[in-house]
Design a protein around this motif. Structure first.
Motif, short mmCIF file in Angstrom:
data_model
loop_
_atom_site.label_atom_id
_atom_site.label_comp_id
_atom_site.label_asym_id
_atom_site.label_seq_id
_atom_site.Cartn_x
_atom_site.Cartn_y
_atom_site.Cartn_z
N PHE A 156 0.82 -1.21 0.00
CA PHE A 156 0.00 0.00 0.00
C PHE A 156 0.85 1.26 0.00
O PHE A 156 0.40 2.33 -0.42
N GLY A 157 2.10 1.14 0.48
CA GLY A 157 2.99 2.29 0.45
C GLY A 157 3.68 2.62 1.76
O GLY A 157 4.48 3.57 1.82
N THR A 158 3.41 1.87 2.83
CA THR A 158 4.11 2.09 4.10
C THR A 158 5.60 1.79 3.93
O THR A 158 5.97 0.81 3.27
N GLN A 159 6.46 2.60 4.54
CA GLN A 159 7.90 2.48 4.34
C GLN A 159 8.63 1.80 5.49
O GLN A 159 9.80 1.41 5.33
N LYS A 160 7.99 1.65 6.63
CA LYS A 160 8.67 1.00 7.76
C LYS A 160 7.62 0.45 8.72
O LYS A 160 6.60 1.10 8.96
N LEU A 161 7.89 -0.75 9.23
CA LEU A 161 6.98 -1.35 10.21
C LEU A 161 7.79 -1.95 11.34
O LEU A 161 8.76 -2.68 11.11
N ILE A 171 12.15 -7.11 18.90
CA ILE A 171 11.65 -6.11 17.97
C ILE A 171 11.88 -6.64 16.55
O ILE A 171 12.99 -7.05 16.22
N ILE A 172 10.83 -6.65 15.75
CA ILE A 172 10.99 -6.95 14.32
C ILE A 172 10.99 -5.62 13.58
O ILE A 172 10.05 -4.84 13.69
N LEU A 173 12.06 -5.38 12.85
CA LEU A 173 12.21 -4.14 12.09
C LEU A 173 12.14 -4.49 10.61
O LEU A 173 12.98 -5.23 10.10
N ALA A 174 11.12 -3.98 9.93
CA ALA A 174 10.90 -4.37 8.54
C ALA A 174 10.78 -3.15 7.64
O ALA A 174 10.14 -2.16 8.00
N GLU A 175 11.43 -3.23 6.47
CA GLU A 175 11.34 -2.22 5.44
C GLU A 175 11.20 -2.91 4.09
O GLU A 175 11.73 -4.02 3.90
N PRO A 176 10.49 -2.30 3.14
CA PRO A 176 10.32 -2.93 1.83
C PRO A 176 11.66 -3.19 1.14
O PRO A 176 12.58 -2.39 1.24
N ILE A 183 15.61 -7.96 16.65
CA ILE A 183 16.55 -7.33 17.56
C ILE A 183 16.03 -7.44 18.99
O ILE A 183 14.82 -7.35 19.23
N ASP A 184 16.91 -7.65 19.96
CA ASP A 184 16.51 -7.62 21.37
C ASP A 184 15.94 -6.25 21.70
O ASP A 184 16.47 -5.23 21.27
N TRP A 185 14.87 -6.23 22.48
CA TRP A 185 14.19 -4.95 22.72
C TRP A 185 14.92 -4.03 23.70
O TRP A 185 14.48 -2.90 23.91
N ASP A 186 16.05 -4.48 24.27
CA ASP A 186 16.82 -3.58 25.13
C ASP A 186 18.03 -2.98 24.40
O ASP A 186 18.96 -2.49 25.02
N GLU A 187 17.99 -3.01 23.07
CA GLU A 187 19.02 -2.35 22.27
C GLU A 187 18.48 -1.03 21.73
O GLU A 187 17.28 -0.85 21.56
N ILE A 189 17.56 1.34 18.92
CA ILE A 189 17.13 1.08 17.55
C ILE A 189 16.64 2.39 16.92
O ILE A 189 15.90 3.15 17.55
N GLU A 190 17.05 2.65 15.69
CA GLU A 190 16.59 3.85 15.01
C GLU A 190 15.19 3.64 14.44
O GLU A 190 14.93 2.63 13.77
N LEU A 191 14.31 4.59 14.71
CA LEU A 191 12.96 4.52 14.16
C LEU A 191 12.93 5.22 12.81
O LEU A 191 12.89 4.58 11.77
N ILE A 192 12.97 6.53 12.81
CA ILE A 192 13.08 7.32 11.57
C ILE A 192 13.86 8.60 11.87
O ILE A 192 13.84 9.12 12.98
N GLU A 193 14.58 9.07 10.88
CA GLU A 193 15.29 10.35 10.92
C GLU A 193 16.16 10.52 12.16
O GLU A 193 16.16 11.56 12.82
N GLY A 194 16.89 9.46 12.52
CA GLY A 194 17.81 9.54 13.64
C GLY A 194 17.18 9.42 15.01
O GLY A 194 17.88 9.47 16.03
N ILE A 195 15.87 9.26 15.09
CA ILE A 195 15.18 9.11 16.37
C ILE A 195 15.34 7.66 16.84
O ILE A 195 14.97 6.72 16.13
#
Length: 213
Positions: A156-161, A171-176, A183-187, A189-195
């Protein structure tokens, strides 16, 4: 159930009726297949009410609150909109998804697109907290559902999940068109734009004992 017309009449076997599940128990619909809120069977049997099954657990609520709070503080809100709380996303006919936390670009989700109906444009980034859906027993595993919902959003067009899985603390980090990461959830992790985010660290800072989960 058998119905006998007379002592000499043939036996007529009526097919068992399938109880229709009300639409208010549907959480996601993918290619016409409906996925229900966990516990929907107990609602149908009268053992639970709708209110009993639709809320997040305390832990899930804390995780959603964590993401919402830091996104509202750190994200460029002139560029993005943050929508928490199961926003409905209409992808196409028979494809309607519920998003735990969604980040939309303002250029895509314009003011004119915000109505009383489901949002019909793609979120830039979606965060899902656990697999909150049930389906016919044996028809699909949690892993298959994660793959199906993620792929549908990407189409549909989502860029990150981001999937936050509290039971496994992963944490499952998925991109098209990229390899998905687990990834272990105590690491950090970048979400978007350096956050960056760190679910495990936040829970420990809040004094929540994740060792007993």
């Amino acid at each position: 159930m058998q119905t006998i017309v007379s002592s000499n009449a043939p036996v007529v076997v009526k097919p068992a009726r399938t109880r229709r599940v009300p639409d208010y128990l549907v959480k996601d619909e993918i290619d016409g297949v409906k996925f229900y809120y966990p516990g929907y069977r107990q609602v149908l049997s009268g053992k639970k009410t709708l209110d009993d099954i639709m809320g997040w657990s305390g832990l899930q609520g804390i995780i959603v609150s964590y993401f919402t709070e830091f996104l509202m503080k750190q994200l460029n809100l002139k560029k993005y909109r943050v929508l928490p709380g199961e926003t409905g996303n209409h992808l196409s006919l028979h494809n309607n998804l519920s998003l735990d936390i969604s980040i939309f670009e303002r250029s895509v989700l314009t003011a004119s697109k915000i109505t009383t109906k489901y949002v019909d444009v793609p979120a830039y980034c979606v965060i899902e907290v656990d697999v909150q859906a049930e389906w016919e027993e044996g028809s699909m595993s949690d892993v298959e559902f994660i793959g199906l919902k993620t792929t549908k959003l990407f189409e549909f067009g989502t860029q990150k999940l981001v999937w936050v899985l509290s039971k496994s603390k992963k944490i499952i980090l998925a991109e098209p068109r990229k390899h998905w990461e687990i990834i272990d959830w105590d690491e950090d992790i970048e979400l978007i734009e350096g956050i960056m985010f760190n679910v495990g660290k936040y829970l420990k800072e809040e004094g929540i004992n994740t060792d007993i989960l």
